[in-house]
Scaffold this active site. Structure first.
Site, PDB file in Angstrom:
ATOM      1  N   PHE A  67       0.807  -1.226   0.000  1.00  0.00           N
ATOM      2  CA  PHE A  67       0.000   0.000   0.000  1.00  0.00           C
ATOM      3  C   PHE A  67       0.840   1.275   0.000  1.00  0.00           C
ATOM      4  CE2 PHE A  67      -2.366  -2.946   3.089  1.00  0.00           C
ATOM      5  CZ  PHE A  67      -2.900  -3.719   2.065  1.00  0.00           C
ATOM      6  N   HIS A  68       1.881   1.312  -0.832  1.00  0.00           N
ATOM      7  CA  HIS A  68       2.762   2.478  -0.875  1.00  0.00           C
ATOM      8  C   HIS A  68       2.888   3.083  -2.273  1.00  0.00           C
ATOM      9  CE1 HIS A  68       5.105   0.756   2.850  1.00  0.00           C
ATOM     10  NE2 HIS A  68       3.918   1.230   3.164  1.00  0.00           N
ATOM     11  N   PRO A  69       1.805   3.327  -3.007  1.00  0.00           N
ATOM     12  CA  PRO A  69       1.960   3.902  -4.347  1.00  0.00           C
ATOM     13  C   PRO A  69       2.448   5.349  -4.288  1.00  0.00           C
ATOM     14  CG  PRO A  69      -0.358   3.842  -3.739  1.00  0.00           C
ATOM     15  CD  PRO A  69       0.386   3.101  -2.670  1.00  0.00           C
TER      16      PRO A  69
END
Length: 550
Positions: free
Chosen positions: A484-486
């Site tokens: 969850f690190h875009p």
């Protein structure tokens, strides 16, 4: 609804937007509008730390994006959570306080030719809003901690309110495998192993809505529109000069409306939402816009390109003689004990972040810096949202901190309500596939050490029968998932970089009156969790905006 005029319009009340709204409205002469598509953060599971399980993929709190089928994941599509509520992703994320490495920010400074982004010049922006437990009255803070941490700011950082013997022993095994212990991951060199610090207060999640918006919302010069969908940006293009962003078009209370900004519109909609809004509004690659019959305001080919993310590869080890959440939570009695402990003490499994133990190390001796990160949990399951396994186990997830793979975010139509196509392109380079294979070998080496071997660990995933680079890279595609690190889809850069969307002060190129302030501006992903770096970016941008840099 009649048009309304403000000095600043901030789009997105998430991690960056809440801080910016606070800082800009601190000057009573500034009229600030903050717009959020989601509702208020009054869902109880937002605030109970383990509640992320009920917030992710929940339409009340999550945009519920999905990736396109990804060749690097052997054709799989992933859920791609993004917060849709006040506080944004800080209301549904892992609450883990990690800044990254000094080299990340020094690299940004070189890419942007702007010394403001060097680590030494970013550190004060981290510290300005920080409230670190080590510096509490009577705490163990010393001069070293005061050099790197702040106290009295809005962003609370605390120790976790639990520990697990099996994780303590995994940490010792990591030390036996050559990973040093560290007491602080946030001094610029994060190599080492220890428990994460978390963004909590007394056992409750501390999101950016509580930290920055709750008190600021009382100011008469700050207007909050939640449950309001931004449909696009409005530009003045008829005067022959550079197009100027004059406001936003929204749907509010079921009716169309337009809000005008005398000074700036600031996009804080995140690495998916900000490039989507730019493209919908005519700012982006001309061929993409033309394919959807969107008039081109500014041809910026980098909008939606350069997507980077951390792919976590989950190794599951069945253990013997260890207490894990699998065994605790798979009975009514165990669940009752967990609930009672949280009700009485705000501690135990319900106070858990998604990951408890952290380690930063190298995937191989040829690496010059820590290039992989571990998120270790005393539990296991087949996939997010599925039941815990019925046997005691831990999960050691490892991710490549500096992936060379690049993906895209591109609109599928001119309809702002249709989700864009998100294509991360994981494991699409030989370098990333090699790091994936090597990192699984590091996990095995740690598990073989005496401190952990006493649990007779059995590798359930990916399976000890796989050894070659090709096998391990393919299995990484089978079991890997986003952490969850875009970032990176509206990257900053120099004037001579044709793919740079914003300049080093985060102003959108080719237009006036528009900035992007969120994780999308990162030219390269930070070496760790991305929430706190996004707050730092917002803090720095607030200073520039208030200084009226044109």
């Amino acid at each position: 609804m009649a048009d309304q005029e403000f000095d600043y319009i901030v789009v997105g009340a998430g991690t960056a937007g809440c801080l910016l709204a606070n800082r800009l409205s601190a000057d009573p002469s500034n009229r600030v509008l903050l717009i959020e598509a989601g509702g208020r953060d009054n869902y109880h599971w937002i605030h109970i730390p383990v509640g992320y399980l009920y917030c992710i993929d929940n339409p009340r709190t999550d945009w519920r994006f999905r990736t396109e089928p990804d060749p690097g994941l052997n054709g799989r599509s992933l859920i791609y959570p993004r917060g849709k509520t006040l506080g944004g992703c800080s209301s549904i994320n892992g609450m883990l306080y990690i800044r990254g490495q000094a080299r990340d920010y020094d690299g940004w400074a070189e890419l942007c030719d702007d010394e403001a982004w060097r680590w030494d010049n970013c550190l004060p922006d981290f510290m300005k809003h920080e409230d670190h437990y080590r510096l509490d009255a009577g705490g163990d803070g010393d001069a070293t901690h005061r050099d790197f941490h702040g106290h009295g700011g809005e962003w609370r950082v605390e120790k976790q309110r639990l520990n697990w013997q099996v994780l303590d022993d995994f940490a010792t095994a990591a030390v036996e495998a050559g990973v040093p212990r560290t007491e602080d991951f946030n001094r610029g060199d994060n190599e080492g192993v220890n428990y994460f610090d978390v963004n909590q207060r007394a056992g409750w999640r501390w999101n950016t809505s509580k930290a920055f918006l709750r008190e600021a919302e009382k100011r008469p010069n700050l207007t909050l529109w939640h449950s309001t969908q931004v449909l696009g940006l409005a530009f003045d293009t008829d005067n022959g000069d550079t197009p100027r962003c004059r406001g936003v078009r929204v749907e509010r209370q079921g009716k169309p409306s337009e809000a005008l900004a005398d000074r700036e519109v600031i996009l804080c909609a995140g690495a998916i939402g900000s490039p989507q809004l730019l493209q919908l509004s005519g700012v982006g690659p001309a061929d993409l816009l033309g394919a959807h019959r969107i008039p081109v305001v500014c041809d910026l080919p980098g909008v939606g390109e350069n997507l980077q993310d951390h792919l976590q590869i989950r190794s599951v080890y069945r253990v013997t003689g260890a207490k894990t959440l699998n065994t605790m939570a798979n009975s009514l009695v165990g669940k009752a004990k967990i609930g009672l402990e949280y009700a009485l003490k705000r501690s135990g499994p319900m106070s858990m972040a998604p990951s408890q133990l952290c380690a930063f190390t190298r995937s191989s001796d040829e690496q010059t810096h820590p290039n992989i990160q571990y998120h270790v949990q005393p539990l296991s399951l087949e996939a997010f949202g599925q039941p815990l396994h019925d046997f005691p186990a831990i999960t050691a997830s490892v991710c490549n901190l500096n992936p060379t793979s690049r993906g895209t975010v591109r609109i599928k139509s001119a309809d702002p309500r249709q989700a864009p196509a998100i294509a991360p392109n994981y494991l699409s380079t030989p370098e990333d596939r090699k790091v994936a294979a090597d990192s699984l070998r590091v996990t095995r080496r740690i598990a073989e050490q005496p401190a952990f071997a006493k649990y007779r660990p059995e590798e359930v995933k990916p399976g000890v029968q796989y050894h070659s680079d090709d096998d391990l890279a393919r299995l990484s595609g089978d079991i890997g998932t986003t952490i969850f690190h875009p970032v990176g889809t509206a990257k900053m850069g120099r004037d001579d970089d044709p793919m740079a969307v914003v300049d080093s002060r985060l102003r959108v190129r080719g237009v006036q009156g528009l900035r992007v302030v969120d994780a999308s501006v990162m030219p390269t992903i930070t070496s760790g969790n991305t929430n706190s770096p996004t707050l730092m970016i917002a803090e720095k941008a607030a200073g520039w905006i208030l200084a009226h840099e044109a």
